[in-house]
Design an enzyme around this catalytic site. Sequence first.
Site: not given
Length: 438
Positions: A16, A214-216, A220
Site C-alpha cells: 500500500y 489513516s488507511k481507512r 489515503s
Amino acid sequence: MSQKPRVRFAPSPTGYLHVGGARTALFNWLYARHTGGTFVLRVEDTDDKRNTEEAVQVIYDGLRWLGLDWDEGPLVGGERGPYFQSQRNAIYERYLEQLRAAGHLYEDGGAVRFRSPRQTVQVVDIVCGTIDFDLSNPETHPDMTIRRPDGSWIFHFVNVVDDIEMGITHVIRGEDHLSNTPKHVELYNAFGVRPPIFAHIPLILKKDGKGKMSKRDEGSAVASYITDGYAPEAVRNYLCLLGWSPKDNREKIDIAEVVQLFDLDKINRGNAAFDLEKCAWLSGEYFREMDPARFRELGREALVRAGVDLARFDAAYVDAALDTCRGKVRLLKELPAYAGFYFRDERIMDEAARTKFLTPEALPRLAAMREALGALTTFDAAAIEGVLKPLAAQYGVKLGAFLQPLRVAVTGSAAGPSLYHLLEILGRERVLRLCADV
Ligand code: GLU
C-alpha cells in the site's frame, strides 16, 4: 565545490502506498530535481514476512504514475546498491562489528543492544528547527535494540547504515520520524560520521484537521487515484501543496515551476489538511488543458475498463465523443455515466429527468425540434445551433430550458456534454429516432 545532494525515498513495502509516503517521495524528488542532485529509491524490506513482489510493485506503480522517476534503486541500478535492505546483510554485519569493536554494543537475552551515551542530543532540522532531546534517562529512553534474537535487524540501525553507505546528504521524511532522529544521531556519532541534514515534513491530517490521515480515510492510498482515474499531474500538483506553496495563492502550478521554486526551507511547519475535493477539482482542470490525444487515450482505457465495447465503433467516432468530455469530467471513472450514451444502442432513461423535462407541454416543442433537425442538409454543431436557437425564440422559451427535453430524449440524462456537439456526433438518423421514441 560542495557535493550535490543525494536524497532517498525509503518505503517499507506494505502492499500500500499512502499519500503521505507519496508526498515524501515527491518532496525528495523535487529537491533532487531542484538541485541537480540524485534521487535514490531504497526498499526497506527487513520485515520479510509481509514483503512480496506485489507489495514492491505497488510502490513502483505509484511512483511511476506520479511521474517520480528515481535515479538509483531497484530496476535502474546504481553504484551504491543493492537497494533492497533484505540483500544488504553483509553490510550490516560489517557495521555491527565496527560498533562492537568500539564497545557500543551488548547482548541482552539474545538481542543486540546499543549502549546510549546518555547525553542530550541536538537535532538540527530545516523544517522543525533545532531541538534538544534529553536522552539521559534510561527509563524513558531505554537502550535501543539493533538486532533481534532471530537475527533480524531493527529499523534505526539499518536505516542509518544505509544512509551512510548510500551517501545520503539530506534526509527528508515524515514528521512521525522526528522522535527517532536523536537515536539515529547517536548512531552517526558512534560511527564517527557527521549526520545528514534533516528535514521532517509536516503530517497530513484529515480534512477537518482532526487526526492523521489513516488507511481507512478516502484518498489515503495512491492506488485509489489510479483506479478512480484522476489526472496524475493533478494529484502530483495537489501533493506539492501539502506542506509547500508558491506563496501567491495559486493552486494549479506546473511541475517545472515547482521544481524551480521548491526548497527545503520553504516547507511549512504546520500540518497540512487533506482536501480530496480540491484534488478532484484540479484533476478536472488538468484534463481540460490536457493534450487531446492523451485525454482520448486515457478516456478509452477508462471506458474499456468499465466494460464499454469500443471495438464496435470507428476510432474517429470514439475520439469525437471523448473530445466532448474533456474539461467536463473531473475523474475518468465518471466517463461511463457521462458519455455511455454514445456507445449504447438502447437509451437508458433517467426517470427523474423524464418526469421533469419530457412534460406534456415539452413534447410538441420536441417534435418541432425534431422536424427542424430533420430538414437540415448539413448536420453539424453550427448548423444545429443555427436552427435550434431561433426556434426557442419563436416559442418564447429560454434556450437552456427549451433544449433540455431534446437532451433528455437523446441521451436519457439531464446532464452531459455540449448538446450541439453530441447531436452532431450521434448523427441525424440516431437523433431523429431517439426523439421519436419518448
Ligand atoms: N522505512 C521507513 C518508513 O517507511 C523510512 C523512514 C525514513 O525515511 O527514514 O517510514
